[in-house]
Design an enzyme around this catalytic site. Structure first.
Site, PDB file in Angstrom:
ATOM      1  N   GLY A 161       0.484  -1.424   0.108  1.00 54.53           N
ATOM      2  CA  GLY A 161      -0.367   0.262   0.481  1.00 54.53           C
ATOM      3  C   GLY A 161       0.651   1.276   0.206  1.00 54.53           C
ATOM      4  O   GLY A 161       0.015   2.319   0.443  1.00 54.53           O
ATOM      5  N   ARG A 279      10.467  -5.967  16.033  1.00 54.32           N
ATOM      6  CA  ARG A 279      10.268  -7.793  15.450  1.00 54.32           C
ATOM      7  C   ARG A 279      11.978  -7.937  14.778  1.00 54.32           C
ATOM      8  O   ARG A 279      12.234  -6.648  14.550  1.00 54.32           O
ATOM      9  CB  ARG A 279       8.963  -7.805  15.036  1.00 54.32           C
ATOM     10  CG  ARG A 279       9.143  -7.142  13.434  1.00 54.32           C
ATOM     11  CD  ARG A 279       8.338  -7.894  12.662  1.00 54.32           C
ATOM     12  NE  ARG A 279       8.153  -6.533  11.250  1.00 54.32           N
ATOM     13  CZ  ARG A 279       8.676  -6.763  10.069  1.00 54.32           C
ATOM     14  NH1 ARG A 279       9.671  -7.740  10.364  1.00 54.32           N
ATOM     15  NH2 ARG A 279       9.121  -5.631   9.148  1.00 54.32           N
TER      16      ARG A 279
END
Length: 412
Positions: A161, A279
């Site tokens: 996106g 992460r």
């Protein structure tokens, strides 16, 4: 003696999830995947991985299943290789008294608008930005910031996106698509100044810089990552500057426990933080870091989350490169060949197809356009890059066009 469980909450789909399970096994643990649909991950069946089917979006269900595992042989830890579930795993770990990062800091970090505000308040350079909820606001924000701008979701990963927009018309068109559905967000989106300069990522563990990675991007207006180089082929002083900016960003966000993957652009004025991901990196970057430095970041994540001791770095080549084979035609995957040839190519340490026969592939201008990946090592940057670039095209992925129910042959 029964080995304790180690829970993996959902998974990513590009290799690291499988490596998480293997690393847990290597540490004498019993990995178990908690997933809404375990069959979504082919390695579960291939590797004989234990799994539990549940609504992973329901915190109460996840906690109940983990509490059950704790009663049935003991639970040593829980984590996730998927960005979307890292905060949820941390909350469950905290509730059960297991090692975990600050779940709320992780959750806040996933909202890029909140992240931008926190970094800017701490004096860390970020692009100019506006969070908007309508097409009109997006166009006004772009005019205020000055073109070109980047328009993207507030949450997400893998360049999904994300688009460079040169003028008001492109801003309006892309904002309408993101805000109107089509698989995009239904809430705010970001409009931000396009930062010019090469892109990097800094891989940290417990707040310490472990590697600075050079990113290779596909053509604009998209931001598809088509390769990585470890270490980034820039002077040591530049890598140090990128690392210092990353450490300041982590401190501003209240992060620093375990792995983080920070993306930056090196502008004429210095490093600019594009986003901090709480992460481990995806895209096979951990495999390249291991090949170049000897540090196994996947094992480090499992060790941290289970209360174990990290392993010392192993002997390594010094340099590594990742190259992807990209989607060339849309359709149904008829065959995937060439992995054996890629694995046998000089310097290759890992080679994986990222699709399977029967899959329907379409162009998304995101990480999903990558159909195969190789990681290669070398004694210097040029050798590693040459080895990776030689091996990636050895995958042969046959794609059949799908038109009105008729399938005609098309190659890669």
């Amino acid at each position: 003696m029964t080995r304790p469980w180690f829970a993996l909450l959902e998974s990513n789909t590009t290799g690291t999830g499988r490596q998480f399970a293997a690393a847990a096994r290597a540490r004498g643990l019993r990995p178990v995947l908690l997933a809404r649909d375990p069959a979504r991950y082919p390695y579960v069946a291939d590797d004989g991985l234990d799994s539990r089917t549940l609504d992973t979006a329901d915190p109460a269900q996840v906690l109940a299943v983990c509490a059950g595992l704790a009663r049935d042989g003991g639970l040593s830890g829980i984590t996730s290789s998927s960005e979307y579930y890292v905060a949820a795993a941390a909350r469950v770990a905290t509730a059960l008294g297991l090692p975990a990062p600050d779940a709320e800091a992780v959750a806040r970090c996933r909202d890029k608008s909140h992240q931008r505000r926190a970094l800017a308040a701490a004096g860390v350079a970020v692009p100019g930005f506006r969070a908007v909820t309508s097409v009109a606001q997006a166009v006004a924000a772009a005019a205020d910031l000055g073109p070109p701008v980047v328009v993207k979701p507030v949450t997400g990963s893998g360049s999904a996106g994300v688009r460079l927009c040169a003028d008001a018309g492109e801003v309006a068109e892309w904002a309408a698509r993101l805000l109107g559905g089509d698989g995009g967000p239904t809430g705010p989106i970001l409009v931000e100044t396009a930062v010019r300069g090469p892109e990097f990522s800094v891989e940290t563990f417990d707040g310490v810089v472990r590697a600075v990675v050079g990113k290779r991007l596909g053509p604009e207006p998209w931001f598809v990552e088509i390769g990585h180089d470890v270490p980034a082929p820039v002077p040591a002083a530049v890598r140090a500057e990128l690392g210092e900016t990353t450490r300041r960003a982590l401190a501003a966000l209240g992060l620093g426990w375990g792995a983080a993957h920070t993306e930056l652009r090196l502008s004429a004025a210095g490093p600019v933080v594009i986003e901090v991901n709480p992460r481990l990196a995806g895209g096979m970057i951990p495999a390249a870091v291991r090949a170049a430095t000897g540090l196994d970041l996947v094992d480090a994540v499992i060790a941290r989350a289970s209360g174990g001791a990290p392993r010392a770095a192993a002997p390594a080549a010094g340099h590594a490169a990742i190259r992807f084979q990209l989607l060339a035609a849309e359709g149904r995957v008829a065959a995937v060949r060439g992995r054996a040839q890629a694995v046998a190519s000089p310097g290759v340490v890992a080679a994986h197809a990222l699709t399977v026969p029967g899959a329907v592939v379409t162009r998304t201008h995101s990480f999903q356009d990558r159909l195969a990946c190789v990681v290669a090592a070398g004694h210097d940057a040029a050798a590693a890059q040459r080895n990776a670039e030689r091996a990636a095209p050895l995958f042969s992925i046959d794609i059949q066009a799908v038109q009105d129910g008729y399938e005609g042959g098309r190659g890669r």
